[in-house]
Scaffold this motif. Structure first.
Motif, mmCIF file in Angstrom:
data_model
loop_
_atom_site.group_PDB
_atom_site.id
_atom_site.type_symbol
_atom_site.label_atom_id
_atom_site.label_comp_id
_atom_site.label_asym_id
_atom_site.label_seq_id
_atom_site.Cartn_x
_atom_site.Cartn_y
_atom_site.Cartn_z
ATOM 1 N N GLU A 38 93.622 92.139 34.537
ATOM 2 C CA GLU A 38 94.740 93.055 34.764
ATOM 3 C C GLU A 38 95.439 92.732 36.080
ATOM 4 O O GLU A 38 94.828 92.196 37.004
ATOM 5 C CB GLU A 38 94.266 94.516 34.817
ATOM 6 N N SER A 39 96.700 93.142 36.160
ATOM 7 C CA SER A 39 97.455 93.036 37.406
ATOM 8 C C SER A 39 98.558 94.086 37.389
ATOM 9 O O SER A 39 98.861 94.656 36.336
ATOM 10 C CB SER A 39 98.063 91.636 37.563
ATOM 11 N N GLY A 40 99.132 94.332 38.562
ATOM 12 C CA GLY A 40 100.292 95.214 38.639
ATOM 13 C C GLY A 40 100.039 96.585 39.221
ATOM 14 O O GLY A 40 100.973 97.362 39.393
ATOM 15 N N GLY A 41 98.800 96.905 39.542
ATOM 16 C CA GLY A 41 98.536 98.210 40.145
ATOM 17 C C GLY A 41 99.047 98.263 41.572
ATOM 18 O O GLY A 41 99.500 97.272 42.129
ATOM 19 N N GLY A 42 98.973 99.460 42.153
ATOM 20 C CA GLY A 42 99.405 99.612 43.536
ATOM 21 C C GLY A 42 99.654 101.054 43.892
ATOM 22 O O GLY A 42 99.263 101.969 43.170
ATOM 23 N N LEU A 43 100.317 101.229 45.025
ATOM 24 C CA LEU A 43 100.651 102.555 45.543
ATOM 25 C C LEU A 43 102.136 102.811 45.315
ATOM 26 O O LEU A 43 102.979 101.965 45.655
ATOM 27 C CB LEU A 43 100.326 102.622 47.035
ATOM 28 N N VAL A 99 91.921 104.394 38.135
ATOM 29 C CA VAL A 99 91.747 102.970 37.847
ATOM 30 C C VAL A 99 92.109 102.775 36.383
ATOM 31 O O VAL A 99 91.594 103.486 35.513
ATOM 32 C CB VAL A 99 90.308 102.505 38.122
ATOM 33 N N TYR A 100 92.996 101.836 36.132
ATOM 34 C CA TYR A 100 93.464 101.560 34.775
ATOM 35 C C TYR A 100 92.768 100.308 34.250
ATOM 36 O O TYR A 100 92.733 99.278 34.926
ATOM 37 C CB TYR A 100 94.974 101.385 34.764
ATOM 38 N N TYR A 101 92.244 100.422 33.031
ATOM 39 C CA TYR A 101 91.512 99.333 32.397
ATOM 40 C C TYR A 101 92.178 98.941 31.088
ATOM 41 O O TYR A 101 92.593 99.806 30.318
ATOM 42 C CB TYR A 101 90.079 99.758 32.069
ATOM 43 N N CYS A 102 92.244 97.652 30.813
ATOM 44 C CA CYS A 102 92.654 97.253 29.476
ATOM 45 C C CYS A 102 91.429 96.915 28.657
ATOM 46 O O CYS A 102 90.381 96.534 29.181
ATOM 47 C CB CYS A 102 93.659 96.104 29.489
ATOM 48 N N ASN A 103 91.589 97.088 27.371
ATOM 49 C CA ASN A 103 90.517 96.868 26.406
ATOM 50 C C ASN A 103 91.139 96.240 25.171
ATOM 51 O O ASN A 103 92.260 96.615 24.777
ATOM 52 C CB ASN A 103 89.857 98.206 26.063
ATOM 53 N N ALA A 104 90.463 95.280 24.577
ATOM 54 C CA ALA A 104 91.030 94.629 23.405
ATOM 55 C C ALA A 104 89.920 94.215 22.448
ATOM 56 O O ALA A 104 88.826 93.825 22.877
ATOM 57 C CB ALA A 104 91.852 93.412 23.819
ATOM 58 N N ASP A 105 90.238 94.296 21.171
ATOM 59 C CA ASP A 105 89.341 93.835 20.116
ATOM 60 C C ASP A 105 89.705 92.385 19.827
ATOM 61 O O ASP A 105 90.774 92.118 19.258
ATOM 62 C CB ASP A 105 89.515 94.714 18.877
ATOM 63 N N GLY A 146 89.770 96.275 35.779
ATOM 64 C CA GLY A 146 90.429 97.482 36.272
ATOM 65 C C GLY A 146 91.391 97.198 37.407
ATOM 66 O O GLY A 146 91.193 96.258 38.186
ATOM 67 N N THR A 147 92.446 98.007 37.470
ATOM 68 C CA THR A 147 93.413 97.905 38.558
ATOM 69 C C THR A 147 93.753 99.318 39.030
ATOM 70 O O THR A 147 93.964 100.224 38.218
ATOM 71 C CB THR A 147 94.676 97.136 38.109
ATOM 72 N N GLN A 148 93.784 99.497 40.348
ATOM 73 C CA GLN A 148 93.991 100.829 40.915
ATOM 74 C C GLN A 148 95.468 101.199 40.922
ATOM 75 O O GLN A 148 96.315 100.407 41.377
ATOM 76 C CB GLN A 148 93.454 100.882 42.348
ATOM 77 N N VAL A 149 95.759 102.389 40.439
ATOM 78 C CA VAL A 149 97.097 102.970 40.536
ATOM 79 C C VAL A 149 96.980 104.259 41.338
ATOM 80 O O VAL A 149 96.201 105.147 40.988
ATOM 81 C CB VAL A 149 97.686 103.263 39.141
#
Length: 121
Positions: free
Chosen positions: A6-11, A92-98, A114-117
């Protein structure tokens, strides 16, 4: 070895926007459903949005009308566009994929790191 990054998290300030990306890499045969989850401190992980391989989408009530999930199948990437952010979106945002592996020929779900938002008021 299949991996989700993941990428793109932030404040960001309340009312602002962020775009999260999650790229799958490795020996991939196919990717079925893809998801974004989030986990706030002291709370259980919750499903935020889902997208099928055909582009069908579903959202948690708390983000409907503000978040948009999309995917680029050629890039094995899922996105989460988050607009009108609120302090309660902090997590914290997580991606999940089958994902079906081309090397092991089995299918299972994979998680990103995970990436923190953080949304400030």
């Amino acid at each position: 070895q299949v991996q989700l990054v993941e990428s793109g998290g932030g404040l960001v300030q309340a009312g602002g926007s962020l775009r999260l990306s999650c790229a799958a890499s490795g020996s991939i045969f196919s990717i079925n459903n893809m998801y974004w989850y989030r986990q706030a401190p002291g709370k259980q992980r919750e499903l935020v949005a889902a997208i099928t391989s055909g582009g069908g989408t579903n959202y948690a009530d708390s983000v409907k009308g503000r978040f948009t999930i999309s995917r680029d199948n050629a890039k094995n990437t899922v996105y989460l566009q988050m607009n009108s952010l609120k302090p309660e979106d902090t997590a914290v945002y997580y991606c999940n994929a089958d994902i079906c592996s081309a090397s092991s020929w089995n299918c299972r779900d994979y998680w990103g790191q995970g990436t923190q938002v953080t949304v400030s008021s």
